[in-house]
Design a protein around this motif. Structure first.
Motif, short mmCIF file in Angstrom:
data_model
loop_
_atom_site.label_atom_id
_atom_site.label_comp_id
_atom_site.label_asym_id
_atom_site.label_seq_id
_atom_site.Cartn_x
_atom_site.Cartn_y
_atom_site.Cartn_z
N ASN A 181 -33.25 -21.28 1.34
CA ASN A 181 -32.83 -20.46 0.66
C ASN A 181 -31.63 -19.52 1.09
N TRP A 182 -30.76 -20.28 1.75
CA TRP A 182 -29.46 -19.80 2.55
C TRP A 182 -28.78 -18.88 1.56
N SER A 183 -28.36 -19.57 0.61
CA SER A 183 -27.24 -19.01 -0.37
C SER A 183 -27.71 -17.68 -1.28
N THR A 184 -29.35 -17.56 -1.30
CA THR A 184 -29.68 -16.52 -2.03
C THR A 184 -30.32 -15.59 -1.14
N GLY A 185 -30.62 -15.97 0.11
CA GLY A 185 -31.26 -15.20 1.05
C GLY A 185 -30.12 -14.53 2.12
N LYS A 186 -30.34 -14.80 3.25
CA LYS A 186 -29.34 -14.06 4.19
C LYS A 186 -27.86 -14.47 4.18
N GLY A 187 -27.69 -15.71 3.62
CA GLY A 187 -26.50 -15.86 3.50
C GLY A 187 -25.60 -15.16 2.50
N ALA A 188 -26.23 -14.37 1.60
CA ALA A 188 -25.59 -13.75 0.74
C ALA A 188 -25.17 -12.45 1.32
N GLN A 189 -25.37 -12.13 2.67
CA GLN A 189 -25.18 -10.91 3.20
C GLN A 189 -23.37 -10.76 3.64
N PRO A 190 -22.84 -9.75 3.87
CA PRO A 190 -21.38 -9.82 4.03
C PRO A 190 -21.17 -10.53 5.30
N GLN A 191 -21.87 -10.53 6.23
CA GLN A 191 -21.38 -11.10 7.81
C GLN A 191 -21.30 -12.57 7.64
N CYS A 192 -22.20 -12.98 6.50
CA CYS A 192 -22.50 -14.40 6.36
C CYS A 192 -21.60 -15.29 5.32
#
Length: 276
Positions: free
Chosen positions: A169-180
């Motif tokens: 779920n990277w793209s909709t989870g933590k991956g959506a945060q600015p630092q990522c």
């Protein structure tokens, strides 16, 4: 000798045996305690002095323009490592080589792996306990945490790749945060995830798994030509603490490169990458 005298003699012998055994245990305990003190504190002091000397020498080389293209010599420092989340005073010079002498000074570059910013895998080892313990807290780093490498000419910003339980779920989870924003999973749509299908931000492996520092981790060196390889940073250390039974591995991907200028400061760089 009467039965009573024999019992007294036997009892005295037993007391002596127990007393001697107890004294041996106390002595062994003191030896272990002294060894722990030596490993945790004394070796840190020795390494801190060596690290300071290596840093002074490296700064002098850079100031005199001696390393525009670093000559990799065993035990010689050629770059610096920063982890902002570990505090402003976390900075170590990186030596060439991972032998005992190099690692007593600080983190050591695996010979033959990529250089900072290059495609492939810039791999660095460091102690977790004693001898400066530069990698003691690697297990505290999370995905997208920044790791900075400084050379004479540039700052390279790497960020820790997604952990295994974040991939799906990277793209909709933590991956959506600015630092990522510049951190992907490196995976293709194939069932096995492609060449980087076994590359995670954190893993624990056997000491025999040397392919964690391969250009593409866990894969044959020729699986991808260099122009198609991601620019990775891999940090390795012993696991768990006080043991070399396993290895803790962190993989990070290059997200930014900043040429060094005379008026640029480390604080300004942190602000530019959102780590101030």
């Amino acid at each position: 000798m009467t039965i009573l005298e024999a019992q007294k003699s036997s009892g005295g012998l037993g007391v002596k045996i127990v007393r001697s055994f107890g004294e041996l245990l106390i002595t062994a305990g003191l030896i272990v305690l002294l060894f722990i003190v030596y490993e945790l504190y004394v070796t840190d002091l020795f390494s801190a002095k060596k690290q300071a000397g290596a840093t002074t020498t490296l700064n002098g080389d850079w100031a005199q323009g001696r390393q525009p293209h670093p000559e990799l010599i065993d035990g010689k420092a050629f770059a610096k490592l920063y982890i902002p989340s570990f505090g402003a005073d976390y900075r170590f010079t990186i030596q060439e080589g991972t032998g005992a002498a190099a690692l007593e000074v600080g983190p050591g570059h695996y010979k033959g792996t990529a250089l900072p910013g290059e495609p492939g895998n810039f791999a660095v080892a460091g102690h977790r306990v004693g001898k400066g313990a530069p990698f003691n807290d690697l297990d505290l780093l999370g995905s997208c945490d920044a790791i900075l490498v400084e050379t004479q000419t540039d700052f390279f910003v790497y960020r820790v790749l997604p952990h295994s339980d974040e991939i799906a779920n990277w793209s909709t989870g933590k991956g959506a945060q600015p630092q990522c924003a510049h951190v992907g999973t490196l995976r293709t749509k194939g069932a096995d995830g492609g060449p980087y299908g076994e590359t995670y931000g954190r893993e624990i492996v056997s000491p025999k798994e040397g392919d964690v520092v391969a250009p593409v981790p866990h894969k044959p060196p020729d699986i991808l030509p260099p122009p198609q390889q991601a620019a990775l940073l891999t940090l390795t250390t012993c696991h768990p603490q006080f043991s070399n039974r396993q290895r803790l591995i962190l993989h990070a991907v290059l997200t930014n490169q900043f040429p060094k200028t005379a008026d640029a400061t480390y604080a300004q760089l942190l602000q530019a990458i959102g780590e101030a």
